[in-house]
Design a protein around this motif. Structure first.
Motif, PDB file in Angstrom:
ATOM      1  N   GLN A 187     -28.309 -69.368  41.285  1.00  0.00           N
ATOM      2  CA  GLN A 187     -27.530 -70.239  40.403  1.00  0.00           C
ATOM      3  C   GLN A 187     -26.246 -70.768  41.031  1.00  0.00           C
ATOM      4  O   GLN A 187     -25.187 -70.774  40.411  1.00  0.00           O
ATOM      5  N   ASP A 188     -26.373 -71.250  42.270  1.00  0.00           N
ATOM      6  CA  ASP A 188     -25.210 -71.813  42.944  1.00  0.00           C
ATOM      7  C   ASP A 188     -25.233 -73.338  42.969  1.00  0.00           C
ATOM      8  O   ASP A 188     -24.432 -73.972  43.647  1.00  0.00           O
ATOM      9  N   SER A 189     -26.171 -73.960  42.232  1.00  0.00           N
ATOM     10  CA  SER A 189     -26.312 -75.423  42.130  1.00  0.00           C
ATOM     11  C   SER A 189     -26.622 -76.084  43.460  1.00  0.00           C
ATOM     12  O   SER A 189     -26.334 -77.262  43.665  1.00  0.00           O
ATOM     13  N   LYS A 190     -27.187 -75.317  44.369  1.00  0.00           N
ATOM     14  CA  LYS A 190     -27.719 -75.880  45.598  1.00  0.00           C
ATOM     15  C   LYS A 190     -28.973 -75.101  45.947  1.00  0.00           C
ATOM     16  O   LYS A 190     -29.166 -73.972  45.497  1.00  0.00           O
ATOM     17  N   LEU A 191     -29.822 -75.726  46.710  1.00  0.00           N
ATOM     18  CA  LEU A 191     -31.124 -75.147  47.006  1.00  0.00           C
ATOM     19  C   LEU A 191     -31.200 -74.730  48.467  1.00  0.00           C
ATOM     20  O   LEU A 191     -30.962 -75.539  49.363  1.00  0.00           O
ATOM     21  N   ASN A 192     -31.530 -73.451  48.694  1.00  0.00           N
ATOM     22  CA  ASN A 192     -31.754 -72.999  50.062  1.00  0.00           C
ATOM     23  C   ASN A 192     -33.205 -73.322  50.436  1.00  0.00           C
ATOM     24  O   ASN A 192     -33.948 -73.893  49.635  1.00  0.00           O
ATOM     25  N   LYS A 194     -32.918 -76.164  38.149  1.00  0.00           N
ATOM     26  CA  LYS A 194     -32.144 -75.046  37.598  1.00  0.00           C
ATOM     27  C   LYS A 194     -32.980 -73.771  37.517  1.00  0.00           C
ATOM     28  O   LYS A 194     -32.497 -72.685  37.820  1.00  0.00           O
ATOM     29  N   SER A 195     -34.250 -73.902  37.134  1.00  0.00           N
ATOM     30  CA  SER A 195     -35.085 -72.707  36.997  1.00  0.00           C
ATOM     31  C   SER A 195     -35.418 -72.082  38.347  1.00  0.00           C
ATOM     32  O   SER A 195     -35.639 -70.875  38.439  1.00  0.00           O
ATOM     33  N   LEU A 196     -35.444 -72.885  39.407  1.00  0.00           N
ATOM     34  CA  LEU A 196     -35.775 -72.356  40.729  1.00  0.00           C
ATOM     35  C   LEU A 196     -34.542 -72.019  41.569  1.00  0.00           C
ATOM     36  O   LEU A 196     -34.675 -71.468  42.652  1.00  0.00           O
ATOM     37  N   ASP A 197     -33.376 -72.349  41.075  1.00  0.00           N
ATOM     38  CA  ASP A 197     -32.125 -72.004  41.764  1.00  0.00           C
ATOM     39  C   ASP A 197     -31.809 -70.544  41.453  1.00  0.00           C
ATOM     40  O   ASP A 197     -31.005 -70.226  40.587  1.00  0.00           O
ATOM     41  N   VAL A 198     -32.471 -69.659  42.173  1.00  0.00           N
ATOM     42  CA  VAL A 198     -32.445 -68.226  41.884  1.00  0.00           C
ATOM     43  C   VAL A 198     -31.027 -67.674  41.794  1.00  0.00           C
ATOM     44  O   VAL A 198     -30.690 -66.945  40.869  1.00  0.00           O
TER      45      VAL A 198
END
Length: 98
Positions: free
Chosen positions: A67-72, A61-65
């Motif tokens: 905040q779309d609940s997925k990680l690029n 959550k802290s690195l999901d810049v």
């Protein structure tokens, strides 16, 4: 890429990228990993590192810049770095003990 053989580090980066892409295909997310799939990846591919990490949910959550609940890719790469910190700290301690 060049026709010359890859260095160990280049090959390691290629392996990480291949694994991230393989897991992204689980939910057909293209170049993204859902939190659910990232947890699967970490549990299967990084079980020894995971035990030294606090809350994976909080880190994601802290690195999901955005905040779309997925990680690029950038978010995944940063999270992998966060997960690797305990390994780095262990290496530093080994050097300091010498």
């Amino acid at each position: 890429m060049a026709a010359e053989p890859l260095t160990e580090l280049e090959a390691a980066i290629g392996t990480i990228m291949d694994r991230l892409h393989t897991y992204a295909l689980i939910e057909d997310q293209g170049f993204y990993l859902s939190f659910k799939v990232f947890k699967i990846l970490v549990n299967h591919e990084l079980p020894h590192i995971l035990k030294d990490v606090g809350s994976l949910d909080e880190k994601m959550k802290s690195l999901d810049v955005n905040q779309d609940s997925k990680l690029n890719f950038n978010e995944c790469w940063r999270l992998m770095g966060e997960l690797a910190k305990p390994m780095w700290e262990e290496k530093v301690l080994e050097v300091l003990k010498k």
